[in-house]
Scaffold this active site. Structure first.
Site, PDB file in Angstrom:
ATOM      1  N   PRO A  66       0.734  -1.137  -0.154  1.00 34.21           N
ATOM      2  CA  PRO A  66       0.064  -0.077   0.063  1.00 34.21           C
ATOM      3  C   PRO A  66       0.958   1.061  -0.038  1.00 34.21           C
ATOM      4  CG  PRO A  66      -0.055  -1.141   2.267  1.00 34.21           C
ATOM      5  CD  PRO A  66       0.688  -1.800   1.246  1.00 34.21           C
ATOM      6  N   MET A  67       0.739   2.161  -0.905  1.00 35.11           N
ATOM      7  CA  MET A  67       1.577   3.330  -1.004  1.00 35.11           C
ATOM      8  C   MET A  67       0.612   4.619  -1.240  1.00 35.11           C
ATOM      9  SD  MET A  67       4.640   1.858  -3.459  1.00 35.11           S
ATOM     10  CE  MET A  67       3.696   0.907  -4.606  1.00 35.11           C
ATOM     11  N   VAL A  68       0.706   5.390  -0.456  1.00 31.34           N
ATOM     12  CA  VAL A  68      -0.241   6.786  -0.543  1.00 31.34           C
ATOM     13  C   VAL A  68       0.055   7.345  -1.953  1.00 31.34           C
ATOM     14  CG1 VAL A  68      -0.943   8.885   0.295  1.00 31.34           C
ATOM     15  CG2 VAL A  68      -0.534   6.954   1.737  1.00 31.34           C
ATOM     16  N   GLN A 120      -6.594  -1.196   2.182  1.00 33.18           N
ATOM     17  CA  GLN A 120      -6.135  -0.683   3.556  1.00 33.18           C
ATOM     18  C   GLN A 120      -6.624   0.497   4.284  1.00 33.18           C
ATOM     19  OE1 GLN A 120      -2.107   1.183   4.351  1.00 33.18           O
ATOM     20  NE2 GLN A 120      -1.610  -0.935   5.078  1.00 33.18           N
ATOM     21  N   CYS A 141       2.656   2.900   9.505  1.00 34.59           N
ATOM     22  CA  CYS A 141       2.952   4.242   8.807  1.00 34.59           C
ATOM     23  C   CYS A 141       3.374   4.752  10.122  1.00 34.59           C
ATOM     24  CB  CYS A 141       1.658   4.731   8.540  1.00 34.59           C
ATOM     25  SG  CYS A 141       1.973   6.609   8.093  1.00 34.59           S
ATOM     26  N   LYS A 180      -0.801  -4.779   8.808  1.00 36.07           N
ATOM     27  CA  LYS A 180       0.645  -4.431   8.607  1.00 36.07           C
ATOM     28  C   LYS A 180       1.045  -3.914   9.731  1.00 36.07           C
ATOM     29  CE  LYS A 180       3.385  -2.466   4.759  1.00 36.07           C
ATOM     30  NZ  LYS A 180       4.194  -1.300   5.465  1.00 36.07           N
ATOM     31  N   HIS A 189       6.945  -5.130   8.670  1.00 40.77           N
ATOM     32  CA  HIS A 189       8.142  -4.251   7.993  1.00 40.77           C
ATOM     33  C   HIS A 189       9.024  -4.303   9.068  1.00 40.77           C
ATOM     34  CE1 HIS A 189       9.539  -0.448   5.696  1.00 40.77           C
ATOM     35  NE2 HIS A 189      10.484  -0.835   6.713  1.00 40.77           N
ATOM     36  N   ASN A 214       8.154  -7.422   4.608  1.00 42.84           N
ATOM     37  CA  ASN A 214       8.245  -6.142   4.078  1.00 42.84           C
ATOM     38  C   ASN A 214       9.416  -5.239   4.273  1.00 42.84           C
ATOM     39  OD1 ASN A 214       6.510  -2.746   4.593  1.00 42.84           O
ATOM     40  ND2 ASN A 214       7.324  -3.954   2.478  1.00 42.84           N
ATOM     41  N   ALA A 231       7.638  -1.941  -2.076  1.00 40.94           N
ATOM     42  CA  ALA A 231       7.073  -0.514  -2.418  1.00 40.94           C
ATOM     43  C   ALA A 231       8.234   0.035  -3.367  1.00 40.94           C
ATOM     44  CB  ALA A 231       6.952   0.042  -1.231  1.00 40.94           C
TER      45      ALA A 231
END
Length: 334
Positions: free
Chosen positions: A31-33, A87, A116, A155, A184, A216, A241
């Protein structure tokens, strides 16, 4: 609506039953903004990606959208974009479950963002900072797992030099009803991908779990890196990512980073985006700048900031003297 018939009904697959149902995906787009938009998800799927996440969506913002059309424009569901995990960032069990109910008809899972680390996440009380509040997280996951017709995934990050605490947190998520977690290997203090990514900490989590685990983080730039990560962690898949942003063909094993290859990739992305009216202009600009990076000077970047229309961006790429090549001219002519 795109119905998720495999997940509807009284008996919903969870954990590895669900994982196998969606094809046991090993190569995952993170997931990437702004950056895991539908056009990009379709692009990376064409080149080996087997599972994708939407960009992070704030629950409070999503619930303010008054129409289904508006909500679908944010998620961008598509028949060829499956399996898909949506997400959300949330700090309220009711809001997370409510958002999940709004999207469960056209996705394969709903993910809680506990990864995040940015200041905005701390300020607004979501993301990695919630790992300090395990009982709140437990209540969010439990309610969603109980009420949704698709699995709940989470996540997370690792705690700083507290591997036992990380494992205990992951086990709590599993016991609360999570069907998969992505880990991550950096801490919440390591913002902007700073410092070492600890695959050994991810491996400890994986060994303790009875549900799928994704690894991740780390230097994932080619399939050798992917293999090394899987070997080191024992995980079921690798979530990537930055590596995919730099090279959307990464999971296909294509390492050609030459000028013509990157121009080809950008044109492929723009062709996809031109068919998708919901593609954010910010996403177009971001992908263009990353894929072409050293080909364009900073003043060219600044000029691009005024182009919000798909056609304008296409023309800017195709007509730029800085980028023009015989190969590109031939492609445009076609």
């Amino acid at each position: 609506r795109f119905r998720n018939s495999a997940m509807e009904g009284a008996c919903m697959e969870r954990g590895y039953d669900w994982w196998r149902k969606i094809g046991s995906p090993k190569y995952v787009c993170a997931p990437m903004v702004w950056n895991s938009d539908l056009a990009f998800r379709l692009l990376v799927r064409r080149h080996g990606c087997t599972l994708a996440y939407t960009p992070m969506i704030r629950c409070k913002d999503f619930l303010r959208i008054p129409t289904e059309e508006g909500r679908r424009a944010v998620v961008e569901p598509h028949l060829h974009d499956r399996p898909l995990i949506v997400q959300f960032a949330a700090d309220c069990p009711e809001e997370f479950a409510a958002c999940g109910k709004l999207v469960q008809g056209y996705c394969d899972g709903v993910d809680l963002n506990l990864g995040c680390p940015q200041e905005a996440a701390v300020r607004d009380h979501y993301g990695a900072c919630l790992m300090e509040e395990p009982e709140l997280v437990r209540s969010i996951v439990q309610r969603a797992a109980r009420e949704l017709s698709v699995p709940v995934t989470v996540k997370i990050r690792v705690f700083d030099q507290e591997d036992e605490r990380t494992v205990a947190f992951a086990l709590m998520l599993q016991e609360s009803g999570a069907s998969m977690i992505a880990v991550h290997g950096r801490t919440k203090q390591q913002t902007h991908h700073q410092g070492e990514c600890r695959w050994d900490a991810i491996a400890k989590v994986k060994r303790a779990m009875a549900i799928p685990v994704l690894a991740n983080g780390g230097p994932i730039r080619d399939m050798d890196n992917v293999g090394a990560c899987l070997d080191a962690t024992g995980c079921d898949g690798v979530m990537c990512a930055i590596g995919l942003l730099l090279n959307p063909r990464l999971f296909a094993g294509n390492l050609d980073a030459g000028k013509e290859a990157r121009l080809s990739m950008l044109l492929e992305y723009l062709n996809e985006a031109a068919q998708i009216s919901t593609t954010p202009a910010r996403s177009l600009r971001d992908h263009m700048q990353v894929m072409l990076r050293d080909m364009m000077c900073p003043t060219f970047y600044r000029r691009s900031c005024g182009c919000d229309d798909h056609k304008d961006l296409w023309n800017m790429v195709c007509n730029s003297k800085a980028l023009w090549t015989p190969w590109q001219a031939q492609q445009v002519a076609l």
